[in-house]
Motif scaffolding. Structure first.
Motif, PDB file in Angstrom:
ATOM      1  N   LEU A  19       0.823  -1.209   0.000  1.00 28.39           N
ATOM      2  CA  LEU A  19       0.000   0.000   0.000  1.00 28.39           C
ATOM      3  C   LEU A  19       0.857   1.259   0.000  1.00 28.39           C
ATOM      4  O   LEU A  19       0.524   2.247  -0.674  1.00 28.39           O
ATOM      5  N   ALA A  20       1.954   1.229   0.745  1.00 25.46           N
ATOM      6  CA  ALA A  20       2.844   2.394   0.765  1.00 25.46           C
ATOM      7  C   ALA A  20       3.388   2.689  -0.631  1.00 25.46           C
ATOM      8  O   ALA A  20       3.394   3.840  -1.071  1.00 25.46           O
ATOM      9  N   PHE A  21       3.811   1.661  -1.342  1.00 24.74           N
ATOM     10  CA  PHE A  21       4.386   1.866  -2.667  1.00 24.74           C
ATOM     11  C   PHE A  21       3.326   2.188  -3.728  1.00 24.74           C
ATOM     12  O   PHE A  21       3.629   2.881  -4.697  1.00 24.74           O
ATOM     13  N   VAL A  22       2.103   1.710  -3.555  1.00 23.68           N
ATOM     14  CA  VAL A  22       1.046   2.039  -4.523  1.00 23.68           C
ATOM     15  C   VAL A  22       0.498   3.440  -4.279  1.00 23.68           C
ATOM     16  O   VAL A  22       0.327   4.229  -5.211  1.00 23.68           O
ATOM     17  N   GLY A  27       7.163   8.986  -1.972  1.00 20.28           N
ATOM     18  CA  GLY A  27       7.491   9.062  -0.546  1.00 20.28           C
ATOM     19  C   GLY A  27       8.129   7.784  -0.045  1.00 20.28           C
ATOM     20  O   GLY A  27       9.120   7.818   0.687  1.00 20.28           O
ATOM     21  N   ALA A  28       7.550   6.640  -0.428  1.00 17.19           N
ATOM     22  CA  ALA A  28       8.095   5.356   0.012  1.00 17.19           C
ATOM     23  C   ALA A  28       9.491   5.142  -0.559  1.00 17.19           C
ATOM     24  O   ALA A  28      10.392   4.675   0.145  1.00 17.19           O
ATOM     25  N   ALA A  29       9.690   5.488  -1.827  1.00 23.76           N
ATOM     26  CA  ALA A  29      11.000   5.292  -2.454  1.00 23.76           C
ATOM     27  C   ALA A  29      12.038   6.251  -1.877  1.00 23.76           C
ATOM     28  O   ALA A  29      13.206   5.891  -1.723  1.00 23.76           O
ATOM     29  N   ALA A  44       7.688   1.786  -8.768  1.00 24.44           N
ATOM     30  CA  ALA A  44       7.380   1.546  -7.357  1.00 24.44           C
ATOM     31  C   ALA A  44       5.938   1.089  -7.202  1.00 24.44           C
ATOM     32  O   ALA A  44       5.634   0.206  -6.385  1.00 24.44           O
ATOM     33  N   GLN A  45       5.036   1.656  -7.993  1.00 22.01           N
ATOM     34  CA  GLN A  45       3.642   1.244  -7.922  1.00 22.01           C
ATOM     35  C   GLN A  45       3.455  -0.186  -8.433  1.00 22.01           C
ATOM     36  O   GLN A  45       2.661  -0.947  -7.880  1.00 22.01           O
ATOM     37  N   GLY A  48       4.587  -2.313  -5.633  1.00 25.20           N
ATOM     38  CA  GLY A  48       3.558  -2.328  -4.598  1.00 25.20           C
ATOM     39  C   GLY A  48       2.386  -3.223  -4.960  1.00 25.20           C
ATOM     40  O   GLY A  48       1.860  -3.936  -4.113  1.00 25.20           O
ATOM     41  N   SER A  49       1.986  -3.195  -6.234  1.00 22.30           N
ATOM     42  CA  SER A  49       0.870  -4.047  -6.651  1.00 22.30           C
ATOM     43  C   SER A  49       1.242  -5.520  -6.537  1.00 22.30           C
ATOM     44  O   SER A  49       0.406  -6.349  -6.157  1.00 22.30           O
ATOM     45  N   ALA A  50       2.478  -5.856  -6.850  1.00 25.40           N
ATOM     46  CA  ALA A  50       2.934  -7.248  -6.700  1.00 25.40           C
ATOM     47  C   ALA A  50       2.928  -7.652  -5.224  1.00 25.40           C
ATOM     48  O   ALA A  50       2.537  -8.780  -4.882  1.00 25.40           O
ATOM     49  N   LEU A  51       3.339  -6.744  -4.349  1.00 19.16           N
ATOM     50  CA  LEU A  51       3.327  -7.045  -2.916  1.00 19.16           C
ATOM     51  C   LEU A  51       1.902  -7.260  -2.406  1.00 19.16           C
ATOM     52  O   LEU A  51       1.657  -8.144  -1.576  1.00 19.16           O
ATOM     53  N   ILE A  52       0.968  -6.480  -2.911  1.00 18.89           N
ATOM     54  CA  ILE A  52      -0.428  -6.670  -2.509  1.00 18.89           C
ATOM     55  C   ILE A  52      -0.929  -8.033  -2.986  1.00 18.89           C
ATOM     56  O   ILE A  52      -1.641  -8.735  -2.257  1.00 18.89           O
TER      57      ILE A  52
END
Length: 134
Positions: A19-22, A27-29, A44-45, A48-52
């Motif tokens: 969620l932070a990266f999406v 900011g997250a990077a 980064a997004q 983030g989507s892969a992490l979700i």
């Protein structure tokens, strides 16, 4: 710790980072010293989507009824954490990220250790019944 607990923790960690990266990619990077440009934010997004996606798989895997299915998810997690940790270390040693990257290295290492531990204890202590041998 059993596999069900580990997969719950893993899902929670993945969804937080995801969620932070999406939602706040620059900011997250920037926490890791990665420059904020549109291409980097988009990458980064995607990360983030892969992490979700990983979080969702882990969340559902904690309730799988067969050890073989959970084992497959744990193996995939171990591979992803080993490769992700290696990429993280490479970027850190090349100076592409700042010292905060070591925190990600620690997260990758702990998740890898957790997956390997659950795999080593097998279905007996996983809180997931193993199928009897035929």
């Amino acid at each position: 710790m059993n596999a069900k607990t580990f997969l719950t923790i893993s899902a929670f960690v993945a969804v937080l980072f995801g969620l932070a990266f999406v939602l706040a990619p620059t900011g997250a990077a920037s926490i890791y010293g990665i420059p904020a440009d549109p291409h980097t934010a988009l990458n980064a997004q995607f990360f983030g989507s892969a992490l979700i996606g990983i979080a969702v798989v882990n969340w559902f895997a904690k309730d799988f009824g067969e050890w073989e299915a959970v084992r497959g998810v744990l193996i995939a997690n171990a591979i992803a954490d080993a490769v992700g940790g290696g990429v993280n270390l490479l970027g850190t040693f090349q100076g592409l990220m700042n010292g905060m990257a070591w925190t990600s290295t620690i997260v990758y290492a702990l998740l890898l250790i957790g997956s390997l531990y659950c795999l080593s204890t097998g279905g007996e202590t996983s809180a997931i019944p193993a199928k009897p041998a035929r």
